[in-house]
Design an enzyme around this catalytic site. Sequence first.
Site, PDB file in Angstrom:
ATOM      1  N   THR A  88     -29.938 -31.407  31.276  1.00 11.82           N
ATOM      2  CA  THR A  88     -31.195 -32.112  31.587  1.00 11.82           C
ATOM      3  C   THR A  88     -31.382 -32.076  33.102  1.00 11.82           C
ATOM      4  OG1 THR A  88     -29.970 -34.218  31.426  1.00 11.82           O
ATOM      5  CG2 THR A  88     -31.267 -33.546  29.520  1.00 11.82           C
ATOM      6  N   LYS A 118     -22.429 -31.900  29.482  1.00 12.76           N
ATOM      7  CA  LYS A 118     -23.565 -32.146  30.355  1.00 12.76           C
ATOM      8  C   LYS A 118     -23.502 -33.609  30.765  1.00 12.76           C
ATOM      9  CE  LYS A 118     -27.147 -33.902  29.511  1.00 12.76           C
ATOM     10  NZ  LYS A 118     -27.755 -35.279  29.717  1.00 12.76           N
ATOM     11  N   THR A 135     -24.843 -40.937  29.726  1.00 14.94           N
ATOM     12  CA  THR A 135     -25.730 -39.870  29.244  1.00 14.94           C
ATOM     13  C   THR A 135     -25.002 -38.575  29.412  1.00 14.94           C
ATOM     14  OG1 THR A 135     -27.976 -40.480  29.286  1.00 14.94           O
ATOM     15  CG2 THR A 135     -27.670 -38.447  30.012  1.00 14.94           C
ATOM     16  N   GLU A 188     -26.788 -37.281  39.754  1.00 13.21           N
ATOM     17  CA  GLU A 188     -28.167 -37.025  40.178  1.00 13.21           C
ATOM     18  C   GLU A 188     -28.336 -37.287  41.670  1.00 13.21           C
ATOM     19  OE1 GLU A 188     -30.574 -37.818  36.025  1.00 13.21           O
ATOM     20  OE2 GLU A 188     -30.337 -39.475  37.424  1.00 13.21           O
ATOM     21  N   ASN A 202     -35.228 -40.184  39.320  1.00 10.20           N
ATOM     22  CA  ASN A 202     -35.411 -41.144  38.244  1.00 10.20           C
ATOM     23  C   ASN A 202     -36.745 -41.888  38.315  1.00 10.20           C
ATOM     24  OD1 ASN A 202     -32.907 -41.329  36.437  1.00 10.20           O
ATOM     25  ND2 ASN A 202     -32.069 -41.124  38.502  1.00 10.20           N
ATOM     26  N   SER A 229     -41.914 -36.909  34.069  1.00  3.16           N
ATOM     27  CA  SER A 229     -42.938 -36.003  34.558  1.00  3.16           C
ATOM     28  C   SER A 229     -42.339 -34.827  35.345  1.00  3.16           C
ATOM     29  CB  SER A 229     -43.920 -36.762  35.442  1.00  3.16           C
ATOM     30  OG  SER A 229     -43.255 -37.395  36.517  1.00  3.16           O
TER      31      SER A 229
END
Length: 402
Positions: A152, A178, A189, A275, A397, A402
């Site tokens: 992702t 992942k 996640t 991230e 985040n 989008s």
Amino acid sequence: MQVDSEDEIEVSPFDWPKGFYSDSTHAGLKPDGDDMGWIYSEVPAEAAGVYTTNQFQAAPTTLTKQTINLNYQLQAVVMNSGNANSCNGEQGISDAEMMQQMVADRLQIQANLVGIASTGVIGEPLPMAKIKAGISELKLTKNVGLTKAILTTDTHPKTMTVKCVINDQPVTITGFCKGSGMIHPNMATMLGFVTTDAVISGSQLQQLLSHTVDETFNQITVDGDTSTNDMVVVMANGQAHNQPLTDTNPDYSTFAVAFETVLAHLAKEIAGDGEGASKLVEVNVKGALNHLEGQQVAKAIVGSNLVKAMIFGEDGNWGRIMQAIGQTDAHVDIDGVSVSINGIQLVKNSMGTGIDDAEVSATLKNKVVTIDVDLNAGSAAGTAWGCDLTYKYVQINASYRS
């Protein structure tokens, strides 16, 4: 756990164990790139799993847990990114079951031998026409594109292959996963898949997996958030034809260390690819009263937003590490704690050593930052991994959908 010789374990280029196949495809769940794939064993494999503790456990995760718990066996796992199939009520459950049956029909195996894994946006129904079309395109190949199809916000695939010798038979353990954000396992996640051709029972595999996950995946944190879809699934198809691996098998420790090597590498890969992260952070605690407290303190430090921001800012403000230690309920010698960063001692006997700030700032520019802590309260240790907290994390985040 120790083995007699490091030569018994060999880190190798990515390679599927005997009897395993894979493939991936672009099903249209994401704008571009492969977003769906599967793993298949030519024979039913012994299986084990660990799963998210989030109360809103996603339909694919719940279904896979139920499937494995039937008899600790799987022959295939189908997975997708781009859609989590989470918080979709009865429709989500029905769609996960339909996905399971589609794969079973395609591979001509029983549905209760198929696991499901999904990751992506929560709360959007699965586009089942795309799922069906994607499954129809999957083949039995050795395609490693599968390792990309589950990503992702990850910046790269995370893989590991280790080979070892068990009872004079070559055994391969290969894992991929992942995970980048919403990482604070029990679980996170993250999706992890491990395959091996070793002979080991499902119950023994479950015991080994649960223990090893506690020492690896459950000791990483990126942002303190726990997702609805996480799982780690292991399949062992026995095609190496070694003697069954039990606690009494003299080579069991070799396999266990090889297995832990795979999971530890994948865990650190997730932590380092947090991230927006620019640095991998490892915290090593010693002098703990017991191992549990050592693990607790290590994870508290690496999970502290103040510590993470300090590392991003390359600021040697060791007081933030001390506050993170003090927030836990672990036993601590209040007047005897030591803290070092990349080998530079900042704290001795719970007081600053007066080290030059410029020296600390320079070492914090490294891509890997190691924090060593001595609680001076016992002889146990603990380790955890994480990353720094950057502006990029907020940017990712703030606009995830989008």
